[in-house]
Design a protein around this motif. Structure first.
Motif, PDB file in Angstrom:
ATOM      1  N   ARG B  63      -2.765 -17.271   5.513  1.00 14.51           N
ATOM      2  CA  ARG B  63      -2.581 -17.535   4.072  1.00 14.51           C
ATOM      3  C   ARG B  63      -3.510 -18.650   3.617  1.00 14.51           C
ATOM      4  NH1 ARG B  63       3.134 -17.141   4.545  1.00 14.51           N
ATOM      5  NH2 ARG B  63       3.726 -15.045   3.925  1.00 14.51           N
ATOM      6  N   ILE B  66      -6.876 -17.224   3.142  1.00 20.58           N
ATOM      7  CA  ILE B  66      -6.960 -16.447   1.899  1.00 20.58           C
ATOM      8  C   ILE B  66      -7.000 -17.370   0.695  1.00 20.58           C
ATOM      9  CG2 ILE B  66      -5.651 -14.853   0.424  1.00 20.58           C
ATOM     10  CD1 ILE B  66      -4.768 -13.478   3.018  1.00 20.58           C
ATOM     11  N   PRO B  70      -9.960 -15.744  -1.609  1.00 24.67           N
ATOM     12  CA  PRO B  70      -8.958 -14.759  -2.043  1.00 24.67           C
ATOM     13  C   PRO B  70      -9.463 -13.316  -2.020  1.00 24.67           C
ATOM     14  CG  PRO B  70      -9.251 -16.495  -3.688  1.00 24.67           C
ATOM     15  CD  PRO B  70     -10.301 -16.690  -2.674  1.00 24.67           C
ATOM     16  N   ASN B  71     -10.789 -13.157  -2.127  1.00 24.01           N
ATOM     17  CA  ASN B  71     -11.301 -11.791  -2.192  1.00 24.01           C
ATOM     18  C   ASN B  71     -11.684 -11.212  -0.841  1.00 24.01           C
ATOM     19  OD1 ASN B  71     -10.989 -11.726  -4.908  1.00 24.01           O
ATOM     20  ND2 ASN B  71     -13.091 -12.295  -5.393  1.00 24.01           N
ATOM     21  N   GLN B  76      -7.207 -10.588   4.274  1.00 28.46           N
ATOM     22  CA  GLN B  76      -5.989  -9.981   3.733  1.00 28.46           C
ATOM     23  C   GLN B  76      -5.441  -8.927   4.680  1.00 28.46           C
ATOM     24  OE1 GLN B  76      -7.243  -8.872  -0.435  1.00 28.46           O
ATOM     25  NE2 GLN B  76      -5.242  -9.688  -0.870  1.00 28.46           N
ATOM     26  N   GLN B  90       7.889  -5.967   3.033  1.00 28.70           N
ATOM     27  CA  GLN B  90       7.701  -6.051   1.578  1.00 28.70           C
ATOM     28  C   GLN B  90       6.467  -6.885   1.255  1.00 28.70           C
ATOM     29  OE1 GLN B  90       9.529  -4.647  -0.894  1.00 28.70           O
ATOM     30  NE2 GLN B  90       8.412  -5.652  -2.513  1.00 28.70           N
ATOM     31  N   GLU B  91       6.333  -7.972   1.979  1.00 27.29           N
ATOM     32  CA  GLU B  91       5.205  -8.875   1.751  1.00 27.29           C
ATOM     33  C   GLU B  91       3.900  -8.204   2.169  1.00 27.29           C
ATOM     34  OE1 GLU B  91       6.211 -12.620   3.534  1.00 27.29           O
ATOM     35  OE2 GLU B  91       4.230 -13.386   2.972  1.00 27.29           O
ATOM     36  N   SER B  94       2.863  -5.734  -0.368  1.00 25.41           N
ATOM     37  CA  SER B  94       2.323  -6.390  -1.563  1.00 25.41           C
ATOM     38  C   SER B  94       0.824  -6.663  -1.409  1.00 25.41           C
ATOM     39  CB  SER B  94       3.101  -7.675  -1.775  1.00 25.41           C
ATOM     40  OG  SER B  94       2.608  -8.386  -2.846  1.00 25.41           O
ATOM     41  N   HIS B  95       0.450  -7.190  -0.256  1.00 25.27           N
ATOM     42  CA  HIS B  95      -0.973  -7.467  -0.010  1.00 25.27           C
ATOM     43  C   HIS B  95      -1.774  -6.171   0.086  1.00 25.27           C
ATOM     44  CE1 HIS B  95      -0.797 -11.813   0.574  1.00 25.27           C
ATOM     45  NE2 HIS B  95       0.344 -11.623   1.201  1.00 25.27           N
ATOM     46  N   LEU B  97      -1.100  -3.264  -1.268  1.00 26.75           N
ATOM     47  CA  LEU B  97      -1.215  -2.605  -2.576  1.00 26.75           C
ATOM     48  C   LEU B  97      -2.333  -3.239  -3.385  1.00 26.75           C
ATOM     49  CD1 LEU B  97       2.502  -2.004  -3.592  1.00 26.75           C
ATOM     50  CD2 LEU B  97       0.764  -0.280  -3.143  1.00 26.75           C
ATOM     51  N   GLU B  98      -2.457  -4.527  -3.241  1.00 28.24           N
ATOM     52  CA  GLU B  98      -3.514  -5.217  -3.970  1.00 28.24           C
ATOM     53  C   GLU B  98      -4.883  -4.797  -3.435  1.00 28.24           C
ATOM     54  OE1 GLU B  98      -2.659  -9.329  -4.536  1.00 28.24           O
ATOM     55  OE2 GLU B  98      -4.833  -9.679  -4.466  1.00 28.24           O
ATOM     56  N   GLU B 101      -5.767  -1.417  -4.694  1.00 28.73           N
ATOM     57  CA  GLU B 101      -6.275  -1.388  -6.078  1.00 28.73           C
ATOM     58  C   GLU B 101      -7.766  -1.584  -6.128  1.00 28.73           C
ATOM     59  OE1 GLU B 101      -2.583  -3.394  -8.240  1.00 28.73           O
ATOM     60  OE2 GLU B 101      -4.537  -3.834  -9.149  1.00 28.73           O
TER      61      GLU B 101
END
Lengths: 560, 362
Positions: B63, B66, B70-71, B76, B90-91, B94-95, B97-98, B101
């Motif tokens: 973390r 990141i 962040p990119n 990630q 779940q966490e 979340s990462h 799914l991002e 995208e």
């Protein structure tokens, strides 16, 4: 050869006769862009300074000393507070009220030392881990840059007051990477009025600043936002509940700051150096257990948006942040309130969302959706800027779907907060400092009278345009009037009185200025000095008289 | 030459702007370089922690990496994998799914999302994500990754009782398997498990065409033939499998079982009447022993009558006579039905007998 020479001479003459005419509006716009660029550069440097200070001094302290996290904010708080108390007095506070004071009290004058002081003091205070944010100081620094450039380019005094908000919008837009929200905030809070003439310049500056900021710092947002999910329409009830919770929490937050700040200001002057140090120690102590609450907290918001924390932890973080921010801000450590407000809202929203998702996983989105909406909700409740909150969340998430939930939650929070604490946050701070600055809330509370609220509505006696001298006199006698209006057949109206009839020997031909019902009364006042009565006509057809207005009407409307 | 004060001020402003631009550009470069350096340092530390099994600590350090970059998809992804290993689905989702995208065609992300959905028992979602992984873009080893995703999908469907869709996926997989005998064999065995013995047999034969002494394929052919009731062929294949891989216990067991079946089976047309009768007598004897072994005395009146009849038959009819075979078959069937009624499903040791009795009943 001779022909060629004459052609060139002719060309030179023609080109020389063309001049590019730049009016005041265009100059102002160009200046706005320049301000945006300067403000953007300053915000980039500010961002870098905060990070570098955090890494090289505080990071070093934390790694070398077992309890470095305890010492860093205390040290940073002491140094930054000492700077603003002894050297850069105008750099105290968050920066928003100081900017407003500069606009409304000092006619937009902000000295260069303010920018320098704000830059250094806030870099130290935020970089050392105190629970404050960089946006408000960026707003003030942007306004300062605008003020300096305005003076350098010799703007008249009337324009100087207008130029500071331009820089303010640039500063905050760059700091938060959201140009439209930055513009809205300045309009809602700093200027405290919607001024169509200023929107263009403010927007130009904000966009220029954001472009510069992204050029140097990259396109990545302050925190990564996953795509927003809206699981089921019944979720709107949960968002409404978030609005209620956010409203109460924001009111409590504002009251805490008001109370603590008031008490601390009453302490002896020498404690003003000790208060920030103690505040920093408390932040550090809380930070030993909850390091997420230190500094602006964007990393933690990022983590919350990625479901790192369970609902209990989110609520604890939200409450802890409210506590440490209250202490830091009230103790006089310079820095902003935006980031901590967003953090608190994010965590409280996420906590509620996480709890709801636990019981109704099929119809309630995961906590991350509520983190996002919570930010806007709390922002709207604390700063009473619901439009800014909605647009900011939209800009950050780039999702249209989020607008409805955040609008519902923010509006509810706004109304609850207003009920529980009628005085807006920045107005409260200003009054504690002995200033009375305007606010959008104040202006919203004062109704604007329009002409239609004051006028004598139609039907009113109107003289026919074909009336003769004697008919006109007879009309005035029959209606017991000393004067009346006559329509000239082309949509124009004239004022007919005995004196003008006698003086002119007939109906006057000079048309009166026309007014419309939706105009503010101020528009009528400017014209009634030269005219006893003015016609109020329909915008669809100027021959249709809707009413008349006079000074008597206005006096009655204002109950004078 | 600028002489007016206004022009001089304007020039000064632009000089300051240029200087500020230059300073900012230089500082921004230094800043970004420092961020990259810190991000990489944290990432390497996280990798070391993860390798050492200290996943929870590793996650915190990922973390931090990141936070500085962040990119960075690499960081990630590593964080998402660590979170999955820790069970923080779940966490991790979340990462992922991002990441999805910003890189929607990345099949590796789809596969990870499918695994999370499967673990969370969100089967429909998992199936959809597995399909995206199978048909998505793989940066490397597309073929083997697609096959792996396919196998995982089949396992998931099997585990959740969706045998029809599982078979459909297997058939699709069998069309796409490369010339890898291990993969083809695996697919064929799965087809066999799902009752598609003919198709499985085709695939096993295909493997043997390019890999003539592949013991696993031979075993598969044997099992496919066995499933289709072709015990002679099955025995041949099992024998070959044992020849090519003497250590193959399954093939040895298959060989033994088919040998037993063939020794009991009275149906082959090549048998003489006497030979057939002998086998049927053996069936009567075996079924009688099986019933005797499991049925308690006095458990049923029918059995009380049947057993003495069978024993008498065996005693009196040692040599084949006209009409003895049908009687013996009838007795054997009665005994076996009675055994199944009273004692339930036959054990493994009686599997051969059960198969022969089923064949005889047909």
């Amino acid at each position: 050869m001779a022909a060629g020479d004459s052609f060139l001479d002719d060309l030179r003459t023609r080109l020389g006769s063309y001049r590019i005419a730049i009016g005041d509006a265009e100059r102002f716009s160009l200046l706005a862009i320049l301000i945006g660029v300067f403000a953007g550069l300053l915000v980039v440097l500010f961002h870098i300074a905060i990070d570098f200070l955090g890494w090289t001094s505080i990071g070093a302290i934390t790694t070398r000393l077992r309890y470095g996290r305890l010492a860093a904010p205390a040290l940073g708080g002491l140094v930054s507070a000492a700077l603003v108390l002894r050297v850069f007095r105008a750099a105290q506070g968050s920066g928003v009220n100081q900017t407003k004071a500069a606009i409304y009290v000092s006619n937009g004058y902000i000295p260069a030392s303010t920018i320098l002081g704000k830059f250094i003091a806030c870099s130290i205070s935020i970089g050392s881990g105190n629970s404050l944010g960089p946006e408000d100081p960026s707003l003030q620094m942007g306004a300062g840059v605008a003020s300096i450039l305005g003076r350098v380019f010799g703007l008249p005094r009337s324009s100087m007051r207008m130029i500071a908000p331009v820089g303010a919008a640039a500063g905050i837009a760059a700091a938060f990477n959201t140009p439209i929200a930055g513009v809205l905030f300045v309009m809602e809070e700093v200027i405290a009025a919607w001024n169509a003439a200023m929107v263009g310049s403010i927007l130009l500056a904000a966009v220029a600043a954001v472009v510069v900021e992204r050029w140097f710092l990259g396109n990545q947002p302050l925190f990564r936002v996953p795509s927003f999910q809206f699981t089921h329409p019944s979720e709107l009830l949960v968002y409404a509940l978030l609005g209620i919770l956010g409203g109460f929490a924001s009111a409590i937050f504002v009251r805490l700051i008001e109370s603590l700040r008031g008490r601390l200001e009453k302490l002896p002057p020498w404690t003003r150096y000790v208060q920030p140090m103690v505040a920093g120690l408390i932040v550090g102590a809380v930070g030993l257990w909850l390091p997420q609450v230190m500094g602006a907290g964007y990393d933690a918001i990022d983590n919350a948006l990625h479901d790192e924390f369970l609902w209990r932890m989110l609520l604890i973080l939200g409450l802890a942040k409210i506590l440490v921010t209250t202490i830091c801000f009230s103790s006089g450590i310079p820095g902003g309130m935006f980031a901590p407000t967003l953090f608190s809202g994010a965590m409280i929203g996420g906590g509620l969302g996480g709890l709801a998702h636990l019981y109704w996983p099929e119809s309630v989105s995961p906590a991350s959706a509520y983190v996002l909406v919570g930010m806007g909700t709390f922002f709207a409740g604390v700063f009473r800027a619901p439009m800014t909150a909605i647009i900011m969340v939209f800009e950050v998430s780039a999702s249209y779907v989020i607008i409805l939930p955040v609008a519902i939650a923010s509006t509810i929070a706004y109304f609850i907060s207003r009920q529980l604490h009628p005085v807006p946050f920045f107005t409260m701070l200003a009054r504690q400092e002995g200033l009375d600055l305007p606010s959008a809330e104040e202006r919203r509370a004062v109704p604007i009278l329009h002409i239609e609220d004051a006028m004598t509505p139609a039907p009113v006696p109107v003289l026919s345009r074909d009336a003769s001298f004697s008919e006109a006199l007879a009309f005035l006698d029959a209606n017991r009037l000393s004067q009346c209006l006559a329509e000239d057949g082309t949509g124009g109206w004239t004022l007919v009185s005995r004196e003008t009839l006698v003086h002119l020997g007939g109906l006057p031909t000079e048309p009166l200025p026309r007014l419309y019902p939706d105009l503010p009364v101020d528009a009528a006042l400017r014209l009634l000095g030269a005219n006893a009565i003015l016609p109020v006509v329909s915008r669809a057809n100027s021959e249709t008289l809707v009413g008349t207005i006079s000074l008597d009407n206005i006096a009655k409307a204002y109950k004078l | 030459m600028v002489t007016s004060p206004r022009s001089q001020r304007a020039l000064l402003v632009f000089v300051v702007l240029a200087l500020l631009f230059g300073i900012t550009a230089w500082l921004a470069n230094v800043y970004h370089a420092e961020r990259r350096h810190r991000a990489e340092a944290y990432y390497r530390r996280a990798e070391n922690l993860a390798r050492a099994g200290r996943l929870a600590e590793g996650v915190e350090v990922y973390r931090a990496a990141i936070g500085y970059a962040p990119n960075a998809a690499r960081y990630q992804l590593a964080l998402a994998l660590a979170l999955m290993d820790l069970g923080r689905l779940q966490e991790a989702r979340s990462h992922l799914l991002e990441m999805h995208e910003s890189d929607p065609a990345n099949a590796w992300i789809d596969l990870l999302l499918a695994r999370i959905s499967a673990r969370e028992e969100r089967i429909d979602e998992a199936v959809s994500e597995y399909h995206q992984a199978i048909y998505g873009l793989w940066p490397r080893d597309a073929g083997s990754n697609r096959i792996q995703a396919g196998f995982e999908l089949v396992d998931l469907l099997e585990r959740t009782g969706r045998t029809g869709p599982a078979l459909a996926e297997l058939l699709a997989l069998s069309e796409e398997t490369p010339q890898d005998p291990t993969v083809q064999t695996r697919v064929a065995f799965l087809l066999l498990e799902h009752g598609s013995a003919p198709r499985a047999s085709e695939l096993f034969l295909k493997v043997l065409e390019s890999n003539p002494h592949n013991a696993a394929a031979a075993l598969g052919c044997g099992e496919a033939a066995f499933a289709q009731g072709n015990y002679t062929s099955a025995e041949n294949w099992f024998r070959k499998a044992v020849q090519w891989d003497p250590s193959n216990a399954e093939a040895a067991q298959g060989l033994a079982e088919t040998a037993e079946i063939r020794s009991l089976d009275p149906t082959p047309v090549t048998l003489s009447a006497a030979g057939r009768y002998e086998r049927v007598r053996t069936l009567v004897s075996r079924t009688l022993d099986a019933l005797d072994a499991c049925a308690a005395p006095g458990s049923s009146a029918e059995i009380e009558n049947l057993i003495p009849d069978a024993e008498e038959f065996l005693r009196k009819n040692r040599v084949h006579h006209e009409g003895d075979t049908p009687r013996a078959v009838e007795l054997a069937e009665q005994l076996w039905q009675a055994r199944k009624q009273v004692c339930g499903t036959p054990p493994k040791s009686e599997e051969a007998l059960d198969l022969v009795m089923a064949k005889v009943a047909k």
